[in-house]
Design an enzyme around this catalytic site. Sequence first.
Site, PDB file in Angstrom:
ATOM      1  N   LYS A  71       0.842  -1.199   0.000  1.00 53.42           N
ATOM      2  CA  LYS A  71       0.000   0.000   0.000  1.00 53.42           C
ATOM      3  C   LYS A  71       0.877   1.249   0.000  1.00 53.42           C
ATOM      4  CE  LYS A  71      -0.292  -0.583   5.025  1.00 53.42           C
ATOM      5  NZ  LYS A  71      -1.070  -1.211   6.104  1.00 53.42           N
ATOM      6  N   ARG A  77     -11.321  -1.035  14.375  1.00 51.47           N
ATOM      7  CA  ARG A  77     -11.045  -0.189  13.225  1.00 51.47           C
ATOM      8  C   ARG A  77     -11.827  -0.728  12.037  1.00 51.47           C
ATOM      9  NH1 ARG A  77      -4.760   0.362  11.283  1.00 51.47           N
ATOM     10  NH2 ARG A  77      -5.239  -1.683  10.456  1.00 51.47           N
ATOM     11  N   TYR A  89      15.860  29.891  10.292  1.00 57.72           N
ATOM     12  CA  TYR A  89      14.688  30.678  10.719  1.00 57.72           C
ATOM     13  C   TYR A  89      14.621  30.810  12.231  1.00 57.72           C
ATOM     14  CZ  TYR A  89      12.815  30.446   5.986  1.00 57.72           C
ATOM     15  OH  TYR A  89      12.632  30.584   4.635  1.00 57.72           O
ATOM     16  N   MET A 137      12.330  24.727   3.902  1.00 52.96           N
ATOM     17  CA  MET A 137      11.625  24.009   2.852  1.00 52.96           C
ATOM     18  C   MET A 137      12.594  23.293   1.906  1.00 52.96           C
ATOM     19  SD  MET A 137       8.961  25.399  -0.027  1.00 52.96           S
ATOM     20  CE  MET A 137       7.787  26.091   1.116  1.00 52.96           C
TER      21      MET A 137
HETATM   22  C1  LIG Z   1      -0.275  -2.118   6.741  1.00 53.79           C
HETATM   23  C2  LIG Z   1      -0.830  -3.425   7.156  1.00 53.79           C
HETATM   24  C3  LIG Z   1       0.001  -4.564   7.223  1.00 53.79           C
HETATM   25  C4  LIG Z   1       1.492  -4.492   7.074  1.00 53.79           C
HETATM   26  O1  LIG Z   1       2.016  -4.040   8.305  1.00 53.79           O
HETATM   27  P1  LIG Z   1       3.574  -3.821   8.540  1.00 53.79           P
HETATM   28  O2  LIG Z   1       3.648  -3.471   9.981  1.00 53.79           O
HETATM   29  O3  LIG Z   1       3.981  -2.728   7.637  1.00 53.79           O
HETATM   30  O4  LIG Z   1       4.256  -5.097   8.209  1.00 53.79           O
HETATM   31  C5  LIG Z   1      -0.600  -5.780   7.473  1.00 53.79           C
HETATM   32  N1  LIG Z   1      -1.926  -5.880   7.693  1.00 53.79           N
HETATM   33  C6  LIG Z   1      -2.745  -4.809   7.677  1.00 53.79           C
HETATM   34  C7  LIG Z   1      -4.187  -4.982   7.947  1.00 53.79           C
HETATM   35  C8  LIG Z   1      -2.221  -3.551   7.430  1.00 53.79           C
HETATM   36  O5  LIG Z   1      -3.021  -2.479   7.437  1.00 53.79           O
END
Ligand SMILES: *Cc1c(COP(=O)(O)O)cnc(C)c1O
Length: 368
Positions: free
Chosen positions: A41, A139, A260, A308
């Site tokens: 993802k 969740r 800054y 920046m």
């Molecule tokens: C993002 C996610 C993972 C992967 O988790 P990591 O800690 O990055 O290995 C696995 N299962 C779900 C449901 C996730 O949202």
Amino acid sequence: MDAIHEPTHGARLTIDLAAVAENWRRLAAEAPGGRCAAVVKADGYGCGLAHVAPALWSAGCRTFFVAHLSEALAARAILPDAVIYILNGLLPGLGPTLIAHDLRPVLGGQDELAEWAHLSDTAGQRHPAALHVDTGMNRLGVSVAEALALAGDPIVERAGIALLMTHLVSAELSGDPVNARQMADFARIRSAYPGIPGSFANSSGIFLGPDAHHDLLRPGYALFGGNPTPWKPNPMRPVLRLEAEIAQVREVAAGETCGYNGRWRAAEPRRLATLSMGYADGYPRAASGRGAALVGGVRCPILGLISMDLIILDVTDAPEAARGGRATLIGDGLDVDTVGRAAGTIGYEILTGLGSRYVRHYVTGHDA
Ligand SMILES: *Cc1c(COP(=O)(O)O)cnc(C)c1O
């Protein structure tokens, strides 16, 4: 000292795809009885889905998880034969698009389950999906009680449930009692659904022992070099190297400030280097005054507020620092977990915040 060879850009991000593949194999080897998926993802944790997905496929990975339909469509275009799950589930009305692209939702509630089953009924054909059981996150997912009540209900078969899944609350805190409770709950769910494989462990979960493994591992972070075992040294191979060009080196006298708001003031004469990279490149401003970079192997603290487009380092102890040289912000043992801590966050946020302004290089092997 090497120049960066990209004078049009202030910094360079090098991503080692051989390390990603090796990390996948290493995680898969932790659970000899189970298969290993890859969570890709957020554009492959900021590393570039278009590059990391084929590398993982070549390493032997066949199942991929993403969060959104858009990410799943991108993954499908790259991986025509992979099994692709959408973690965020089935949003109302999107089912036909998923089916058209052979994508699988991770169904996170009874309404999603009903919608997916109905689609299968209408199509006269079952389309596989996963059932997410919530064992503590509150969740996504049906509750343990709901999952137990659903076991044996025809809707499970109508919805093509091909995988049971849950997600750990505190996988990276190996001593947290919630882990054992979730393992026990998931084991109960598994026995209520005989014959349906289960997926339990994210990166850190893989290291919680055999009871956490089940049939399909689900690592993301560790594939990209993050430490899945914060309680001990990182077993993964580093994937990233982030280097910025030194635009200038200057001397400051005692009492002078830099950046800054004059946030840092020299107590004595110091030598400063200004890097051609800033928070707009994805390096967190929250690491101001706390992060560091390496110049010629010497740790050089970040001084004052990160701008920046610029970062100021104290290079008094780094004689190699010179205009046109480079500083390493990630790499050579300075890992994403360390950068995350310096910014008061976690390495995950550093990875997923990686910018698009610096030039990216993809390498395979030790030329990283
Ligand atoms: C993002 C996610 C993972 C992967 O988790 P990591 O800690 O990055 O290995 C696995 N299962 C779900 C449901 C996730 O949202």
